[in-house]
Design a protein around this motif. Structure first.
Motif, mmCIF file in Angstrom:
data_model
loop_
_atom_site.group_PDB
_atom_site.id
_atom_site.type_symbol
_atom_site.label_atom_id
_atom_site.label_comp_id
_atom_site.label_asym_id
_atom_site.label_seq_id
_atom_site.Cartn_x
_atom_site.Cartn_y
_atom_site.Cartn_z
ATOM 1 N N THR A 93 19.491 82.296 -69.980
ATOM 2 C CA THR A 93 18.070 82.557 -69.714
ATOM 3 C C THR A 93 17.829 82.739 -68.225
ATOM 4 O O THR A 93 17.051 83.599 -67.815
ATOM 5 C CB THR A 93 17.185 81.409 -70.217
ATOM 6 N N GLY A 126 17.167 77.164 -56.617
ATOM 7 C CA GLY A 126 16.805 76.551 -55.334
ATOM 8 C C GLY A 126 15.312 76.493 -55.118
ATOM 9 O O GLY A 126 14.566 76.030 -55.970
ATOM 10 N N ILE A 127 14.880 77.038 -53.971
ATOM 11 C CA ILE A 127 13.472 76.944 -53.620
ATOM 12 C C ILE A 127 12.712 78.186 -54.085
ATOM 13 O O ILE A 127 11.545 78.354 -53.764
ATOM 14 C CB ILE A 127 13.282 76.785 -52.106
ATOM 15 N N LEU A 177 4.465 72.407 -66.150
ATOM 16 C CA LEU A 177 5.812 72.346 -66.711
ATOM 17 C C LEU A 177 6.901 72.567 -65.671
ATOM 18 O O LEU A 177 7.969 71.973 -65.742
ATOM 19 C CB LEU A 177 5.969 73.398 -67.816
ATOM 20 N N LEU A 178 6.621 73.437 -64.711
ATOM 21 C CA LEU A 178 7.632 73.755 -63.713
ATOM 22 C C LEU A 178 8.087 72.490 -62.993
ATOM 23 O O LEU A 178 9.234 72.365 -62.598
ATOM 24 C CB LEU A 178 7.073 74.751 -62.698
ATOM 25 N N ARG A 179 7.153 71.548 -62.852
ATOM 26 C CA ARG A 179 7.452 70.323 -62.121
ATOM 27 C C ARG A 179 8.486 69.451 -62.813
ATOM 28 O O ARG A 179 8.969 68.492 -62.253
ATOM 29 C CB ARG A 179 6.178 69.527 -61.868
ATOM 30 N N PHE A 180 8.765 69.734 -64.058
ATOM 31 C CA PHE A 180 9.804 68.970 -64.748
ATOM 32 C C PHE A 180 11.184 69.510 -64.380
ATOM 33 O O PHE A 180 12.189 69.043 -64.861
ATOM 34 C CB PHE A 180 9.606 69.038 -66.265
ATOM 35 N N GLY A 181 11.206 70.505 -63.557
ATOM 36 C CA GLY A 181 12.483 71.058 -63.129
ATOM 37 C C GLY A 181 12.791 72.317 -63.896
ATOM 38 O O GLY A 181 12.367 72.497 -65.030
ATOM 39 N N GLN A 182 13.523 73.193 -63.233
ATOM 40 C CA GLN A 182 13.892 74.433 -63.891
ATOM 41 C C GLN A 182 15.260 74.264 -64.514
ATOM 42 O O GLN A 182 16.175 73.744 -63.884
ATOM 43 C CB GLN A 182 13.903 75.567 -62.879
ATOM 44 N N LEU A 183 15.375 74.693 -65.730
ATOM 45 C CA LEU A 183 16.630 74.539 -66.447
ATOM 46 C C LEU A 183 17.604 75.624 -66.005
ATOM 47 O O LEU A 183 17.663 76.684 -66.597
ATOM 48 C CB LEU A 183 16.361 74.604 -67.951
ATOM 49 N N PHE A 187 20.970 72.656 -62.330
ATOM 50 C CA PHE A 187 20.257 71.444 -62.764
ATOM 51 C C PHE A 187 21.107 70.662 -63.762
ATOM 52 O O PHE A 187 21.227 69.435 -63.680
ATOM 53 C CB PHE A 187 18.913 71.845 -63.389
#
Lengths: 494, 473
Positions: free
Chosen positions: A38, A92-93, A122-128, A132
Motif C-alpha cells: 500500500t 519519514g516526515i 487517524l494519521l496520528r496513530f502512525g503511518q503503516l 514502522f
C-alpha cells in the motif's frame, strides 16, 4: 559449535510449536507485505500526481500570453516536492511537510497542503509503512519469541541438567541468541525484499537500501541479544516478559514523545506570524522601493544615474523601474533567507536534542538512520525548500531583468505605448529541477546514528556475555549448596 | 467491606503493583502538566502576537495612507487567532500542525487560508505527550500488567483448586479483585485530570465527560483482560495475547484504517483550488476591466451604481477581481472541506470498533483541537474577512476619504468566549460565527464519550461472563 547449533535448533522447534509465536510471526509478515504494497502504491500515486501537477504548471507558465514581465512576477510559479524512491519504505516526515510551494515576487511562501493537516486524527496513530513495522512491531514480536528462551529452561529445571551435562553458560547463551537472531532474520527478510524491490534499477537507491538493511539488522540484533540477556538473568519467564515489555514501551513508545516535548520546550520555534512582522519591520528599515522618498532608493537612484552619466531617468539605456525591482528583490530575498535559515537552524537544533536521546532510546537512532537513508528527513526537505527559493530568486530576477531591458521606461511611466513582451520570453526561463543530495553526503549523515546503534549492539552483546557467565556461576554455586559432586570433569573425560 | 480491605492489603503488598500504579500516576500528571504548559504557551503567544500587531499598526507613519482606503486595505494585515479552550490541555489534536494564529488582509482569502505554520516536522512526527496519548497507549498496558495473571497466578501457585472448592461463587472473588485494580488504575488517571481541570477551570459536565471516557476505556481493557485471563493458559501467554491485541488495536488497525480512509476519500482538491484561483486572479489583469466589473456587479448589485472606472488603476477593480477569484473557487473550496469532513466522520465511525480511536476523537472534540475545530476557526476567519470587505468597500467604491477616525473603527477579530463542550454558540457583537460553524462544531451526532462507553460496557460485560467459567484446567 555443534552444541550451540543444537541448542538453537531446539529453541526453534520450541518457537514453531508455540502457536502464539507462529501467529505473531505470520501477522507481522502479512503486515509487512500490506504496508509495503500500500505504501508503494500510495507513494507512486503521490509521485505521479505531483509530476503531473508540475508538468501542468510548467506548461501553464510557458503558455501565458504576452504581458508585462512584472505581471509574471505576480503570476508566479508552483513547485512540487518530489519523493525519493525509498520514501515508500519510510515516509519519514513526508506527511508533516507541505507538498507544494507557491513562488512569487516579494514573498517567500510556506509549503502547503501536507497530509497531516488534511487527515483526520487517524494519521496520528502512525503511518503503516514497512519502517514502522520494523521499528515498532518487530522488536515486540522478538520480545514475545525470546523472553523465555533461557528463563523457561531454568523454571523447568532443564537448565541445570544442561549444565551438569557439560554445556557451558556461554554455549547456552550463544545458542539461544543464535535462535533469536534467526527469528529476527526471518522477520527482516520480507522488509529487506520490499526495500530492494523499491530500489531496483536505481544504483544510488540500491546502496541506500543495502545500508538500510544493515541498519535494521543492527537494530533487530540489539533486541535479540538484549532479550536473551534479560531472559538469562530473570529467575522466572514472567519476570523476563514484564521487564522486556517495560523496556519496549519505554524505548519505543514513551521516550520518543518525551524527547519531542523536551526539544520543543528547550528551543521553541518562532511562529510564522511573528516572523512576518519582523520581516516587515526590517524591510521598512532597509528600504521600501514603493516609497519615492525612501533614503536607500534615493541613493540607489543617484548611483544609477551617475554610473550611466545621465541626469534623467528617461535617458537611461535601461528601464529604471526594472532596476528598482531587481534591487528590491535582492534586499527582500536576503532578509527572507536570513529568517528562513535561522528557523531551519533552530529546527536542526531541536532535532539534535531529540537525537541526543538516542543514547537512551536506540529507537531514535534507527529512526534517524532510516529517515536519512530514505531521504525523508529534515535536511532533505530543507534542501528542497532552499532550492525552491533559489529558483524563485532566479525566476523573479530574470523577469525583472526583462523589465529592465525589454520594456520602455517612458511607455511604462506614462502609458504612452506598449509595455507587453512576447510569450516566448516565458518559455526561455528554465523549469525547476530538484537536485537530490549526493549519496556520499547522505551516507555521511547516516554515520552518527549508525555509530549509536553499533555501540548499543556492543552493550547488548556485553550484557549477554556477562549474563552467560552468571549462568555457570549460579548453577555451580547451587550445586555446591546441594553438595552434588561436579560431574563436568568426568563428562568431559568420557 | 472487610474483604475488600483484605484484598487491598494483598494488592499493596506487591511492590511491583505499587510501583506500576505510581508510575501511571506520574505519567498522567506529566501529561496533564505538559498539556497545561502548552495551553499557557499558546495563550501567551496569542497575547504577544496581537499586542505586536497593535504596536506595528500604531507606529505606522501614516495609517490612513493619505486617505486612500484601497491602499490601507492592501497593506493592513489583521491578526486572527484560535484561543486554546479550557479543555485543550487534554489532547493537542491538530493544533501542532495547523496554525492557531493567522494574519489576513482584505485580498482574496483562499490563498491566505491555507498558509502553513512554522513547525519542525521531525519533532511533530513523534507526537505530543498529552493525556490522550497516555490514556490511549499507556493506560491499557498498566491494565494488562495488573490484571493478566488474575487467574493464572492462582493456578500456577496451586491455589486455584482450593479457591474453586470454596463455598459460594468464586467469580465474586475475581470481580472483587478486578474491581479493586480497576478502581486503583482509574484513580491514578483521574486524580491528575481532576486537578488539571480545576486549574484550568473546566466546567463540571466537561470533567464528567473526560472521566467517563477514562472509566469506559479502562473498563474495555479490564473486560478484555478478564476474557483472556479466563482462558486456561500460563500467565506469560495471557500477557502476550493481551499485548498482541493491544498492538493490533492501537498500532496496526488504526494504521490500516488510515490507509483505507485516504483511499476512500482522496483529498487532492487543495492544490487544485490554489491553482484555479491563481488562474482567475492573474487572468484578470489581461481581461477588459469592464468585463470584470460587470461580472462583479452581477453578484454584488449594491455597487453597480457607483462611478465608472477611471482611465488609471482603481482599487475597486482590484478588489473586485480578488473577490471574484474567491467566488470562482467557492465550489472547489466547499468540496475540499467536505472531503476533509468525510475523513473526519470516517474516523469517528471507526470509534465504534476501535476504542483507542474513539478516545482520541472524544478527547480532541472536547478539547476543540480536532479537524472540526480547525474548520470552525477557518469559518471564523472567513466571517471576519467578510466584515473586512464590508468595511472597506464603501470607502473604495464610493471614493470616500479614509480618515484617522476611520482607523479607529477598523474591524477587529473576535472569537466566541469559551463555550463549554461546544454546545452553544454565543452571538456576541464582534464575534465571528462562520457560515458553517454550527454544522461543523456541534455536528457529532453521537457524543464522543458514548462510543467509548459502548465498547467499554460491552467488553466489561463479556469479561464478567467469561470469568465465571473459570475451571481448573
Amino acid at each position: 559449535m555443534r552444541v550451540i547449533f543444537l541448542i538453537a535448533r531446539d529453541a526453534w522447534r520450541h518457537m514453531l510449536r508455540d502457536r502464539v509465536a507462529v501467529v505473531g510471526a505470520l501477522l507481522l509478515l502479512v503486515l509487512t507485505v500490506i504496508a509495503a504494497a500500500t505504501s508503494h502504491e500510495r507513494q507512486r500515486d503521490a509521485m505521479a500526481q505531483r509530476e503531473r501537477y508540475q508538468a501542468d504548471v510548467d506548461q501553464q507558465f510557458d503558455a501565458q500570453p504576452d504581458r508585462h514581465p512584472h505581471r509574471m512576477v505576480h503570476y508566479g510559479q508552483f513547485v512540487f516536492r518530489p519523493l525519493s524512491p525509498l520514501a515508500a519504505f519510510d515516509s519519514g516526515i513526508d506527511a508533516y511537510t507541505g507538498t507544494m510551494i507557491f513562488l512569487e515576487g516579494h514573498r517567500q511562501n510556506t509549503a502547503n497542503f501536507g497530509d497531516a493537516r488534511q487527515s483526520s486524527s487517524l494519521l496520528r496513530f502512525g503511518q503503516l509503512t514497512p519502517a514502522f513495522v520494523m521499528q515498532t512491531l518487530a522488536p515486540l514480536l522478538l520480545v514475545f519469541l525470546g523472553f523465555g528462551l533461557v528463563a523457561r529452561e531454568r523454571a523447568a529445571g532443564t537448565l541445570r541438567i544442561l549444565i551438569t551435562q557439560g554445556v557451558s553458560g556461554r554455549q547456552i547463551a550463544a545458542g539461544k541468541a543464535l535462535a533469536l537472531l534467526g527469528a529476527a532474520a526471518a522477520v527482516l527478510l520480507p522488509a529487506a525484499m520490499a526495500l530492494f524491490f523499491l530500489a531496483f534499477g536505481d544504483v544510488q537507491a540500491m546502496v541506500s537500501a543495502s545500508l538500510l538493511t544493515a541498519g535494521y539488522t543492527l537494530w533487530l540484533a540489539i533486541w535479540a541479544l538484549g532479550i536473551v540477556a534479560v531472559s538469562t538473568l530473570c529467575a522466572r519467564p514472567r519476570d523476563g516478559l514484564m521487564a522486556l515489555l517495560a523496556v519496549w514501551v519505554t524505548v519505543v513508545i514513551l521516550l520518543p514523545r518525551l524527547g519531542a516535548a523536551w526539544a520543543d520546550a528547550r528551543a521553541p520555534l518562532t511562529t510564522r506570524f511573528e516572523t512576518d512582522i519582523a520581516i516587515a519591520r526590517d524591510l521598512a528599515a532597509i528600504g521600501d522601493s514603493h516609497r519615492p522618498d525612501d533614503p536607500h532608493f534615493a541613493r540607489f537612484k543617484a548611483d544609477v544615474l551617475k554610473r550611466h552619466g545621465v541626469t534623467r531617468l528617461e535617458d537611461l539605456p535601461v528601464n529604471y523601474r526594472g532596476l528598482v525591482a531587481i534591487e528590491g528583490e535582492r534586499l527582500t530575498s536576503a532578509l527572507f533567507n536570513r529568517y528562513a535559515t535561522a528557523s531551519f537552524e533552530r529546527q536542526a537544533a531541536q532535532s539534535a536534542t531529540v537525537d541526543s536521546l538516542a543514547w537512551l532510546a536506540p529507537t531514535l537512532a534507527v529512526r534517524r538512520l532510516s529517515m536519512t537513508l530514505t531521504q525523508t528527513d529534515l535536511p532533505s526537505y530543507r534542501r528542497f525548500v532552499e532550492q525552491a527559493e533559489a529558483y524563485r530568486y532566479r525566476l523573479v530576477q530574470s523577469l525583472n531583468q526583462m523589465q529592465a531591458e525589454k520594456v520602455d521606461y517612458v511607455n511604462e511611466r506614462k502609458g504612452a505605448g506598449p509595455t507587453r513582451i512576447a510569450q516566448s520570453n516565458w518559455e526561455s526561463i528554465p523549469d525547476f529541477v530538484f537536485d537530490a543530495e549526493a549519496p556520499q553526503t547522505v551516507i555521511a549523515r547516516a554515520g552518527q546514528p549508525a555509530m549509536v546503534l553499533l555501540v548499543w549492539l556492543l552493550l547488548a552483546g556485553g550484557a549477554l556475555a556477562a549474563a552467560a557467565r552468571t549462568l555457570d556461576g549460579r548453577v555451580s554455586s547451587a550445586m555446591r549448596r546441594a553438595r552434588v559432586p561436579d560431574t563436568r570433569s568426568t563428562e568431559a573425560a568420557s | 467491606m472487610s474483604m475488600l480491605k483484605h484484598e487491598w492489603r494483598l494488592l499493596m503488598r506487591s511492590r511491583l503493583t505499587v510501583a506500576a500504579l505510581l508510575l501511571l500516576l506520574v505519567l498522567t500528571a506529566l501529561a496533564v502538566g505538559a498539556g497545561i504548559a502548552q495551553v499557557r504557551t499558546e495563550a501567551a503567544t496569542i497575547a504577544r502576537l496581537t499586542a505586536m500587531h497593535d504596536t506595528a499598526a500604531s507606529t505606522a507613519r501614516d495609517p490612513t495612507h493619505g486617505g486612500d482606503a484601497g491602499y490601507v486595505a492592501y497593506y493592513t494585515f489583521f491578526p486572527t487567532w484560535q484561543s486554546p479552550s479550557a479543555a485543550s490541555f487534554l489532547a493537542a489534536g491538530m493544533r501542532d500542525v495547523s496554525p492557531y494564529v493567522l494574519r489576513v488582509r482584505a485580498l482574496a482569502l483562499q490563498s491566505q487560508l491555507h498558509d502553513g505554520e512554522t513547525l519542525n516536522p521531525e519533532v511533530t512526527v513523534l507526537g505530543r505527550f498529552d493525556l490522550a496519548f497516555v490514556l490511549t497507549y499507556l493506560a491499557p498496558l498498566f491494565v494488562i500488567a495488573l490484571l493478566h495473571d488474575l487467574v493464572s497466578d492462582e493456578r500456577q501457585s496451586g491455589r486455584l483448586r482450593l479457591l474453586l472448592t470454596l463455598p459460594g461463587p468464586v467469580a465474586a472473588l475475581w470481580w472483587r479483585r478486578a474491581a479493586l485494580r480497576y478502581l486503583a488504575l482509574f484513580a491514578c488517571v483521574a486524580m491528575p485530570v481532576i486537578v488539571g481541570s480545576g486549574v484550568q477551570g473546566l466546567p463540571l459536565p466537561a470533567v464528567a465527560e473526560v472521566l467517563t471516557v477514562v472509566a469506559a476505556y479502562l473498563a474495555f481493557w479490564v473486560g478484555l483482560a478478564l476474557i483472556v485471563g479466563a482462558r486456561p493458559w500460563r500467565a506469560a501467554t495471557h500477557a502476550i495475547a493481551l499485548m498482541g491485541v493491544w498492538a493490533v488495536l492501537t498500532l496496526v488497525l488504526p494504521g490500516l484504517a488510515n490507509l483505507a480512509s485516504s483511499r476512500a476519500a482522496p483529498v487532492g482538491q487543495g492544490v487544485d483550488l490554489t491553482l484555479t484561483q491563481r488562474e482567475h486572479i492573474n487572468a484578470a489583469w489581461d481581461r477588459p476591466r469592464d468585463e470584470t466589473m460587470q461580472a462583479f456587479f452581477q453578484t454584488h448589485p449594491q455597487w453597480s451604481a457607483t462611478a465608472a472606472l477611471p482611465e488609471k488603476f482603481h482599487w475597486k477593480w482590484y478588489f473586485a477581481f480578488h473577490q471574484l477569484g474567491d467566488e470562482a473557487v467557492a465550489a472547489d473550496a466547499q468540496a475540499y472541506r467536505d472531503g476533509l469532513l468525510t475523513r473526519q466522520t470516517w474516523s469517528e465511525h471507526l470509534g465504534w470498533v476501535l476504542p483507542g480511536v474513539a478516545v482520541q476523537v472524544a478527547l480532541q472534540r472536547l478539547a476543540e483541537t480536532d479537524l472540526r475545530a480547525q474548520l470552525a476557526y477557518q469559518d471564523r476567519v472567513t466571517a471576519f474577512h467578510d466584515r473586512l470587505r464590508a468595511f472597506y468597500y464603501p470607502f473604495v467604491f464610493n471614493d470616500v476619504r479614509f480618515t484617522r477616525h476611520d482607523v479607529a473603527r477598523l474591524p477587529r477579530f473576535g472569537e466566541p468566549v469559551d463555550t463549554p463542550l461546544a454546545l452553544s454558540t454565543v452571538d456576541a457583537p464582534g464575534v465571528e460565527v462562520g457560515r458553517n460553524d454550527a454544522k461543523n462544531a456541534a455536528t457529532a451526532d453521537v457524543p464522543g464519550w458514548a462510543r467509548v462507553a459502548a465498547s467499554g460496557l460491552l467488553m466489561l460485560l463479556l469479561g464478567g461472563l467469561a470469568i465465571r467459567r473459570v475451571r481448573l484446567d
